[in-house]
Enzyme design. Structure first.
Site: not given
Length: 887
Positions: A139, A552
């Site tokens: 990532h 999120k």
């Protein structure tokens, strides 16, 4: 680091002053006294503003600089933060060494403390089931270039030479000269990458962590556990600790939304893994073999070893004759030297001489070990040779278990195309396809062909390096049993009747999917093929939980509570169905993505959800922070292992169960209110455009942090749904708002309406304690005044008012719960570190705001726009270093 001795903290300050002074000398030498003066003026202005001085002076100084000068000043602050981070890493090592006192009672978070808590009656069973499984991901959250990391490593070496109490004056002076040289190199090293990393670049970066730390760390961890069991360090007893560490990787295997990760990249990744681990094993085997110079008259070889050496001579007479000449009358050395030659042949694909598997190599090592034991050379048998055995057991010939990940929608589209249908069939129908074998109705499209090629590569890698090398397939955004059944169906189309181990791992990420996870698994259990799958896996099932996307989706507080409920439900599901469950935690490094102290998170998990097995992603800057230094890595893994051992004890499980029941109503109230507040904000019309205006979101892609795009394919330019969680968190941290770590918390706490109840939860409920402590850190790194400057760029005063109101509410209620006057008041050293950094991060934020304001206003000259963009990217790098987190 509460309880540190004053001289330890003063040593850190001395390091920072020393390195800062050397950097100042380099800045003056290379950029002139004027540049040094500009840096100092801005530094003092930012410091004074924090102390109550003129709040506008830092921005006035920044606005008065040319863009070129602003770039130079930014570069100086960014380099300073890299040096400060190095000083803090050295400080952590100093503290760890000072606490290495075996005469003191064992700490709770030590292996000795954890094993004592487990109890002697259960230790053997617990150790047999113990598994610690970090999984390194690619990532894109490591803002530092590899060149910067290696430059800092060289500086660290010279600092050790400078600090060596045995060094004379001339040696110290030489170390100081070398420090100036290396800091000059760092000063002149570009902090921002000029090109985007490709997947194989990321693979090689991960290899540096293995080569420099992890390979040598594994036996250190096992030896420490063995000593904690009372075996001692004299290697006169057989070790009781099995190889419980497993290394996983998504680097080169995670293709969810990254079209650059292809089947060929995955194949090359597996080969790179094997090359590195075989070289490491070969080097260690040569070194250890060279040390086993025991003469046959003083350590007689066993009959089995004599027979094995004879077989070696028959099969490879020239090679064994050469080895015998250099190790005359040293049979143990001869056998280990021959093993080193076989490892080299394995790496070079020489099937005649090479090993067929890591198990065959281990058979040779154990043969030598048993012969040494029979000869009475116990220390030689259980010393460095045992370390090599542990390394081979841990890493095999594959190094890391390479995992493939792909989005469920990709599998659905591939199957629909192959079957000539418009909707994904039901799970039972897909299960039949997987069991019977099938062919498509027509040629696959490019995307489908890549999916099938990936599955064929998995089979190839397993044939070459063993099933553990690449057998897991993670299905992201899994929402049905059909999503799980789709992968074996595609594998059947890809490889037909060829044999392949395929462990399909569901990844539950959204709030809705977390709430439905056991329903999906119940449907999967009902499929005819599942019984065979469970029998083959010894009823072991792995389930992954996504911290990043859940936070999120519903906000940090709601995600924390939903994840706890999901883990509790999964643990109950496993118990009902006689499943040996392993939960795979997809945590990020930052607080907005499930970050924070891992050991505390483990100890807060629901009963029976850990069961002596812990698997977790290690992402971005966290990889080098935790594994870049061997001593820090050893301490991190010790704490994780201790927490995993302790979490399964009756006392901890009962504590967590009682707390969850006692505070269930409070949790429900908080979760509902926090989720509503968070969703109302992000669902406000135009919020995505507002976010893009007030943060460097769109510019982050130019920073070339990794190979992975910031958005999934097909995403619109201003949609939040397909924006990855990492840039979402990273961009908010750059604004000094840190919204992803606390938004909704104030509303959730406020809805309870009872501060005493919240204080009781903080005192008695480990999950809530850990969350509030993490939120306190996130709020401490938030700066209201600086954040206002960013938020004003969005032209939406009503959104600014809402965000700041939630910030004030969250900060105020956290302080009430903690019964403090200011954030981090009781965490003295951590608070001091944040206070030290904040003024200089402020300076970088003002420089970033200048660049961002100019870009948002529009620049007519292309060259001026390019300079502002470069300034912005430099400040992003510097702020990330200053805050010590990205995404």
């Amino acid at each position: 680091m509460a309880g540190e001795r004053p001289d330890e903290f003063s040593a850190l300050r001395a390091d920072v002053r020393f390195l800062g002074g050397l950097l100042g000398q380099v800045v003056a030498e290379t950029g002139g006294e004027d540049l040094y003066d500009d840096v100092e003026r801005l530094r003092r202005a930012a410091r004074d503003a924090r102390r109550g001085g003129d709040q506008s002076e830092p921005r006035r100084l920044v606005d008065a600089m040319s863009v070129e000068r602003a770039e130079q000043v930014t570069h100086a602050f960014a380099v300073l933060f890299h040096l400060v981070n190095l000083a803090e890493e050295r400080h952590r090592v100093r503290v760890l060494r000072s606490r290495d006192d075996q005469t003191a009672p064992p700490a709770e978070d030590s292996l000795a403390g954890a094993l004592a808590a487990v109890g002697s009656n259960d230790i053997a069973d617990v150790l047999a089931d113990l598994e610690i499984h970090p999984v390194i991901t690619a990532h894109p959250t490591e803002a530092r270039r590899r060149a910067v990391v290696t430059a800092l490593a060289r500086i660290a070496i010279e600092m050790d030479r400078f600090d060596d109490p045995r060094a004379g004056d001339s040696e110290r002076e030489e170390a100081r000269r070398r420090l100036l040289e290396e800091i000059t190199v760092l000063w002149r090293t570009a902090l921002v990458r000029s090109r985007r990393l490709e997947p194989l670049d990321e693979v090689r970066t991960m290899m540096a962590v293995f080569d420099e730390t992890l390979f040598r760390l594994a036996p250190t961890l096992y030896r420490a556990a063995d000593e904690a069991l009372g075996q001692g360090a004299d290697t006169m007893q057989a070790p009781s600790v099995p190889a419980f560490l497993r290394l996983g990787s998504w680097v080169g295997g995670d293709r969810d939304g990254n079209p650059l990760v292809t089947a060929d990249v995955t194949r090359q990744t597996a080969d790179i893994h094997a090359d590195h681990v075989l070289r490491a094993l070969e080097n260690a085997t040569r070194r250890i073999g060279g040390s086993l110079s025991l003469d046959e008259s003083l350590a007689a070889p066993s009959a089995a070893l004599v027979a094995a050496l004879a077989d070696d001579r028959d099969a490879h007479p020239d090679l064994t004759t050469r080895l015998a000449r250099s190790a005359d009358r040293q049979p143990h050395r001869q056998k280990v030297a021959f093993a080193a030659q076989r490892l080299a042949a394995t790496r070079n694909r020489n099937a005649d001489l090479g090993y067929s598997s890591a198990d065959a190599f281990l058979t040779d090592l154990r043969l030598v070990q048993e012969s040494l034991l029979a000869a009475g050379a116990t220390r030689a048998a259980y010393g460095e040779l045992q370390h090599l055995i542990w390394q081979a057991e841990t890493f095999g010939f594959h190094l890391a278990e390479l995992e493939v990940r792909q989005h469920s929608s990709v599998h659905a589209a591939a199957l629909c195309g192959l079957l000539g249908v418009t909707e994904l069939p039901e799970a039972a129908e897909l299960d039949k396809l997987a069991g019977n074998g099938w062919t498509s109705t027509g040629p696959p499209d490019e995307m489908t062909a890549e999916v099938l090629a990936t599955l064929r590569v998995m089979a190839l890698v397993q044939e070459r390096w063993g099933a553990r090398a690449c057998c897991r397939y993670v299905v992201s955004f899994c929402s049905s049993a059909a999503d799980l059944a789709a992968v074996p169906a595609l594998a059947s189309a890809a490889i037909g009747d060829r044999s392949m181990e395929l462990d399909v791992v569901p990844l539950f990420e959204t709030g809705a999917d977390l709430q439905r996870c056991t329903e999906v698994l119940d449907e999967w259990l009902g499929l005819p093929s599942t019984a065979d799958v469970l029998a083959r896996r010894h009823r072991r099932v792995e389930v992954m939980l996504g911290y990043s996307d859940s936070a999120k989706d519903v906000g940090p507080l709601s995600a924390t509570l939903l994840l706890y409920d999901a883990q509790a439900a999964l643990a109950d599901w496993a118990a009902r169905n006689d499943i040996r469950l392993t939960l795979f935690h997809g945590r990020g490094g930052s607080l907005g993505r499930g970050g924070g102290p891992v050991n505390r998170a483990i100890l807060a998990q629901p009963p029976k959800s850990v069961n002596h097995r812990f698997k977790v992603t290690e992402q971005g800057e966290v990889v080098f922070a935790r594994y870049g230094n061997r001593r820090i890595a050893a301490r991190h893994l010790e704490q994780v292992t201790a927490a995993v051992l302790t979490a399964g004890t009756p006392a901890i499980e009962q504590r967590n169960a009682d707390a969850a029941a006692r505070f269930a109503d409070l949790a429900e109230t908080m979760e509902s209110a926090a989720r509503s507040a968070y969703r109302e904000l992000v669902e406000t019309e135009g919020f995505a455009e507002f976010f893009a205006q007030v943060s460097p979101l769109e510019e982050l892609s130019e920073l070339a942090l990794g190979s992975r795009p910031a958005r999934r394919p097909g995403a619109g330019p201003r949609t939040l749904a397909d924006l990855r969680a990492i840039p979402w968190v990273f961009a908010w941290s750059q604004t000094r708002c840190n919204l992803t770590g606390w938004y909704g918390l104030g509303s959730g706490l406020g809805a309870v309406g009872d501060v005493d109840a919240l204080r009781a939860a903080y005192r008695d409920w480990p999950l809530f304690t850990a969350f509030i402590d993490n939120a306190e850190m996130s709020l401490a790194k938030t700066d209201r005044g600086v954040a206002e400057g960013y938020l004003a760029l969005g032209g939406r005063p009503e959104l600014v008012e809402r965000i700041l109101a939630e910030l004030d509410l969250s900060s105020g209620l956290v302080l009430e719960v903690l019964q403090q006057d200011r954030l981090l008041q009781r965490r003295r050293v951590l608070g001091a570190a944040v206070d030290l950094r904040n003024p200089y991060v402020d300076a970088l934020s003002h420089l970033q705001l200048r660049a961002l304001t100019g870009l948002r206003a529009g620049v007519s000259d292309a060259q001026d726009e390019q300079r502002l963009r470069h300034l912005l990217l430099l400040t992003v790098n510097g702020v990330a270093a200053g805050l010590q987190n990205t995404g």
